[in-house]
Design a protein around this motif. Structure first.
Motif, PDB file in Angstrom:
ATOM      1  N   GLY A 168       0.932  -1.388   0.088  1.00 25.51           N
ATOM      2  CA  GLY A 168       0.080  -0.041  -0.233  1.00 25.51           C
ATOM      3  C   GLY A 168       0.859   1.193   0.055  1.00 25.51           C
ATOM      4  O   GLY A 168       2.031   1.151   0.297  1.00 25.51           O
ATOM      5  N   VAL A 169       0.376   2.430  -0.499  1.00 23.80           N
ATOM      6  CA  VAL A 169       1.169   3.704  -0.235  1.00 23.80           C
ATOM      7  C   VAL A 169      -0.008   4.666  -0.027  1.00 23.80           C
ATOM      8  O   VAL A 169      -1.255   4.625  -0.335  1.00 23.80           O
ATOM      9  CB  VAL A 169       1.618   3.956  -1.798  1.00 23.80           C
ATOM     10  N   ARG A 170       0.552   5.753   0.822  1.00 26.53           N
ATOM     11  CA  ARG A 170      -0.176   6.883   1.216  1.00 26.53           C
ATOM     12  C   ARG A 170       0.550   8.060   0.646  1.00 26.53           C
ATOM     13  O   ARG A 170       1.764   8.229   1.028  1.00 26.53           O
ATOM     14  CB  ARG A 170       0.117   6.661   2.829  1.00 26.53           C
ATOM     15  N   GLU A 171      -0.106   8.770   0.421  1.00 26.94           N
ATOM     16  CA  GLU A 171       0.193  10.466  -0.096  1.00 26.94           C
ATOM     17  C   GLU A 171      -0.467  11.240   0.879  1.00 26.94           C
ATOM     18  O   GLU A 171      -1.462  11.069   1.708  1.00 26.94           O
ATOM     19  CB  GLU A 171      -0.287  10.380  -1.573  1.00 26.94           C
ATOM     20  N   ALA A 172       0.185  12.448   0.790  1.00 25.66           N
ATOM     21  CA  ALA A 172      -0.335  13.727   1.584  1.00 25.66           C
ATOM     22  C   ALA A 172      -1.754  13.854   1.454  1.00 25.66           C
ATOM     23  O   ALA A 172      -2.433  14.000   2.719  1.00 25.66           O
ATOM     24  CB  ALA A 172       0.529  14.760   1.339  1.00 25.66           C
ATOM     25  N   VAL A 173      -2.130  13.910   0.328  1.00 24.90           N
ATOM     26  CA  VAL A 173      -3.633  14.161   0.030  1.00 24.90           C
ATOM     27  C   VAL A 173      -4.136  12.758  -0.280  1.00 24.90           C
ATOM     28  O   VAL A 173      -3.888  12.090  -1.006  1.00 24.90           O
ATOM     29  CB  VAL A 173      -3.928  15.078  -1.092  1.00 24.90           C
ATOM     30  N   ILE A 174      -4.979  12.156   0.796  1.00 30.52           N
ATOM     31  CA  ILE A 174      -5.570  10.896   0.744  1.00 30.52           C
ATOM     32  C   ILE A 174      -6.391  10.450  -0.747  1.00 30.52           C
ATOM     33  O   ILE A 174      -7.195  11.290  -1.003  1.00 30.52           O
ATOM     34  CB  ILE A 174      -6.388  10.609   1.876  1.00 30.52           C
ATOM     35  N   ASP A 175      -6.012   9.791  -1.377  1.00 30.91           N
ATOM     36  CA  ASP A 175      -6.465   9.354  -2.687  1.00 30.91           C
ATOM     37  C   ASP A 175      -8.048   9.104  -2.537  1.00 30.91           C
ATOM     38  O   ASP A 175      -8.391   8.164  -1.677  1.00 30.91           O
ATOM     39  CB  ASP A 175      -5.923   8.222  -3.448  1.00 30.91           C
ATOM     40  N   PRO A 176      -9.129   9.444  -3.172  1.00 33.45           N
ATOM     41  CA  PRO A 176     -10.544   9.280  -2.824  1.00 33.45           C
ATOM     42  C   PRO A 176     -10.850   7.694  -3.303  1.00 33.45           C
ATOM     43  O   PRO A 176     -11.868   7.427  -2.525  1.00 33.45           O
ATOM     44  CB  PRO A 176     -11.235  10.139  -4.065  1.00 33.45           C
ATOM     45  N   ARG A 177      -9.790   7.134  -3.996  1.00 33.01           N
ATOM     46  CA  ARG A 177     -10.040   5.569  -4.231  1.00 33.01           C
ATOM     47  C   ARG A 177      -9.649   4.829  -3.414  1.00 33.01           C
ATOM     48  O   ARG A 177      -9.330   3.875  -3.287  1.00 33.01           O
ATOM     49  CB  ARG A 177      -9.719   5.352  -5.703  1.00 33.01           C
ATOM     50  N   ALA A 178      -8.928   5.447  -2.330  1.00 29.21           N
ATOM     51  CA  ALA A 178      -7.906   4.612  -1.545  1.00 29.21           C
ATOM     52  C   ALA A 178      -8.974   3.773  -0.646  1.00 29.21           C
ATOM     53  O   ALA A 178      -8.477   2.246  -0.844  1.00 29.21           O
ATOM     54  CB  ALA A 178      -7.456   5.419  -0.292  1.00 29.21           C
ATOM     55  N   GLU A 179      -9.723   4.152  -0.032  1.00 20.83           N
ATOM     56  CA  GLU A 179     -10.508   3.212   0.952  1.00 20.83           C
ATOM     57  C   GLU A 179     -11.185   1.986   0.066  1.00 20.83           C
ATOM     58  O   GLU A 179     -11.038   0.846   0.506  1.00 20.83           O
ATOM     59  CB  GLU A 179     -11.991   3.910   1.209  1.00 20.83           C
ATOM     60  N   ALA A 180     -11.867   2.182  -1.235  1.00 26.68           N
ATOM     61  CA  ALA A 180     -12.277   1.169  -1.984  1.00 26.68           C
ATOM     62  C   ALA A 180     -11.367   0.271  -2.574  1.00 26.68           C
ATOM     63  O   ALA A 180     -11.512  -0.839  -2.858  1.00 26.68           O
ATOM     64  CB  ALA A 180     -13.131   1.625  -3.286  1.00 26.68           C
ATOM     65  N   SER A 181     -10.124   0.680  -2.540  1.00 25.53           N
ATOM     66  CA  SER A 181      -9.121   0.110  -3.226  1.00 25.53           C
ATOM     67  C   SER A 181      -8.721  -1.233  -2.416  1.00 25.53           C
ATOM     68  O   SER A 181      -8.129  -2.343  -2.834  1.00 25.53           O
ATOM     69  CB  SER A 181      -7.623   0.796  -3.583  1.00 25.53           C
ATOM     70  N   TRP A 182      -9.103  -1.341  -1.076  1.00 29.74           N
ATOM     71  CA  TRP A 182      -9.020  -2.223  -0.298  1.00 29.74           C
ATOM     72  C   TRP A 182     -10.047  -3.523  -0.546  1.00 29.74           C
ATOM     73  O   TRP A 182      -9.990  -4.738  -0.043  1.00 29.74           O
ATOM     74  CB  TRP A 182      -8.906  -2.101   1.169  1.00 29.74           C
ATOM     75  N   ASP A 183     -11.109  -3.361  -1.201  1.00 30.21           N
ATOM     76  CA  ASP A 183     -12.320  -4.354  -1.254  1.00 30.21           C
ATOM     77  C   ASP A 183     -11.952  -5.618  -1.699  1.00 30.21           C
ATOM     78  O   ASP A 183     -12.252  -6.586  -1.076  1.00 30.21           O
ATOM     79  CB  ASP A 183     -13.385  -3.669  -1.896  1.00 30.21           C
ATOM     80  N   PRO A 184     -11.008  -5.657  -2.548  1.00 28.02           N
ATOM     81  CA  PRO A 184     -10.746  -6.883  -3.152  1.00 28.02           C
ATOM     82  C   PRO A 184      -9.942  -7.920  -2.095  1.00 28.02           C
ATOM     83  O   PRO A 184     -10.142  -9.177  -2.351  1.00 28.02           O
ATOM     84  CB  PRO A 184      -9.745  -6.650  -4.217  1.00 28.02           C
ATOM     85  N   VAL A 185      -9.429  -7.293  -1.163  1.00 28.85           N
ATOM     86  CA  VAL A 185      -8.532  -8.277  -0.246  1.00 28.85           C
ATOM     87  C   VAL A 185      -9.420  -8.162   1.102  1.00 28.85           C
ATOM     88  O   VAL A 185      -9.353  -9.210   1.886  1.00 28.85           O
ATOM     89  CB  VAL A 185      -7.244  -7.679  -0.040  1.00 28.85           C
ATOM     90  N   LEU A 186      -9.976  -7.011   1.390  1.00 28.55           N
ATOM     91  CA  LEU A 186     -10.875  -6.999   2.616  1.00 28.55           C
ATOM     92  C   LEU A 186     -12.112  -6.991   2.689  1.00 28.55           C
ATOM     93  O   LEU A 186     -12.913  -7.214   3.725  1.00 28.55           O
ATOM     94  CB  LEU A 186     -10.180  -5.581   3.645  1.00 28.55           C
ATOM     95  N   GLY A 187     -12.627  -6.861   1.778  1.00 28.72           N
ATOM     96  CA  GLY A 187     -14.047  -6.558   1.373  1.00 28.72           C
ATOM     97  C   GLY A 187     -14.749  -5.332   2.013  1.00 28.72           C
ATOM     98  O   GLY A 187     -13.896  -4.693   2.497  1.00 28.72           O
ATOM     99  N   PRO A 188     -15.680  -4.742   1.602  1.00 31.42           N
ATOM    100  CA  PRO A 188     -16.116  -3.359   1.866  1.00 31.42           C
ATOM    101  C   PRO A 188     -16.027  -3.222   3.484  1.00 31.42           C
ATOM    102  O   PRO A 188     -16.207  -4.234   4.361  1.00 31.42           O
ATOM    103  CB  PRO A 188     -17.445  -3.275   1.529  1.00 31.42           C
ATOM    104  N   ARG A 189     -15.940  -1.980   4.047  1.00 32.57           N
ATOM    105  CA  ARG A 189     -15.678  -1.930   5.496  1.00 32.57           C
ATOM    106  C   ARG A 189     -17.087  -1.933   6.080  1.00 32.57           C
ATOM    107  O   ARG A 189     -17.862  -1.644   5.486  1.00 32.57           O
ATOM    108  CB  ARG A 189     -15.318  -0.348   5.976  1.00 32.57           C
ATOM    109  N   ALA A 190     -16.951  -2.981   7.143  1.00 33.29           N
ATOM    110  CA  ALA A 190     -18.267  -3.282   7.967  1.00 33.29           C
ATOM    111  C   ALA A 190     -18.954  -1.962   8.385  1.00 33.29           C
ATOM    112  O   ALA A 190     -18.269  -0.983   8.891  1.00 33.29           O
ATOM    113  CB  ALA A 190     -18.016  -4.017   9.149  1.00 33.29           C
TER     114      ALA A 190
END
Ligand SMILES: CC(C)(COP(=O)(O)OP(=O)(O)OC[C@H]1O[C@@H](n2cnc3c(N)ncnc32)[C@H](O)[C@@H]1OP(=O)(O)O)[C@@H](O)C(=O)NCCC(=O)NCCS
Length: 190
Positions: A168-190
């Motif tokens: 994973g990578v984190r930039e100073a301005v959080i990418d709006p797609r960051a949260e959803a980018s995890w869905d394939p491995v973590l599933g949507p946030r409960a």
């Protein structure tokens, strides 16, 4: 080098933390997911606190903080960032997990790095052994975006081999797609 968050004070891990560090590092998760010595002895803790941590701060090669709730209070966990690739790493003592504290700490450390704590840093890098859901959730909570380079790996404990990894990578301005980018491995946030 201190960082203050809503619930935490991040400060220097010191020799007086050795009993807690030694106890926390007996955790079987550490054998599976970290490269801390295994089995972990008190002298490993003494070397970590007395040599590794101060040497990292002095040379700028690795910045390591203790997580505490109050100044002078017990160490709950540890977080660090390496100069190389600005890679973040962390662990939490078992009894302090699940309260969102590491996500809070990781977020604050990323902001410190990206606000000039490491000169010129524009990204913070995270990786974990594939399947380390707890660590990936911390990365998601701290605004990292899941990335998929070809053949992502982490070194094995002995440094000889590699294991499949999540990156994973984190930039100073959080990418709006960051949260959803995890869905394939973590599933949507409960
Ligand atoms: C990974 C670790 C630091 C998480 O610590 P923590 O204090 O529990 O983290 P947080 O409470 O901030 O949790 C952040 C998220 O992860 C979730 N989470 C934490 N541990 C989890 C686990 N073992 N399994 C699934 N989810 C977990 C929390 O529920 C929370 O989810 P949310 O963002 O959806 O609310 C801790 O489990 C640990 O020390 N693990 C062993 C060492 C390790 O793997 N370090 C990382 C190496 S890359």
């Amino acid at each position: 080098m201190e960082i203050v968050t809503d619930r935490l004070l991040l400060d220097l891990p010191v020799r007086g933390d050795v009993d807690l560090v030694t106890r926390y590092c007996q955790d079987p998760f550490f054998e599976e997911y970290l490269t801390t010595p295994w089995p972990y002895s008190r002298s490993d803790g003494e070397g970590f606190l007395g040599v590794h941590v101060p040497a990292g701060w002095a040379s700028g090669s690795e910045f390591t903080w203790a997580l505490r709730t109050v100044r002078g209070g017990p160490l709950l966990g540890v977080i660090s960032v390496r100069e190389t690739q600005h890679e973040i790493g962390f662990w939490m003592g078992a009894e302090h997990r699940g309260a969102g504290l590491m996500g809070e700490a990781a977020s604050a450390v990323c902001e410190w790095v990206l606000a000039g704590g490491i000169d010129g840093a524009t990204t913070v890098f995270w990786r974990a052994v594939e399947g380390n859901v707890g660590s990936a959730k911390v990365a998601r909570a701290a605004g990292f975006r899941h990335i998929r380079p070809e053949n992502p790996t982490v070194p094995t404990r002995d440094g000889v081999g590699t294991l499949p990894a999540w990156y994973g990578v984190r930039e100073a301005v959080i990418d709006p797609r960051a949260e959803a980018s995890w869905d394939p491995v973590l599933g949507p946030r409960a």
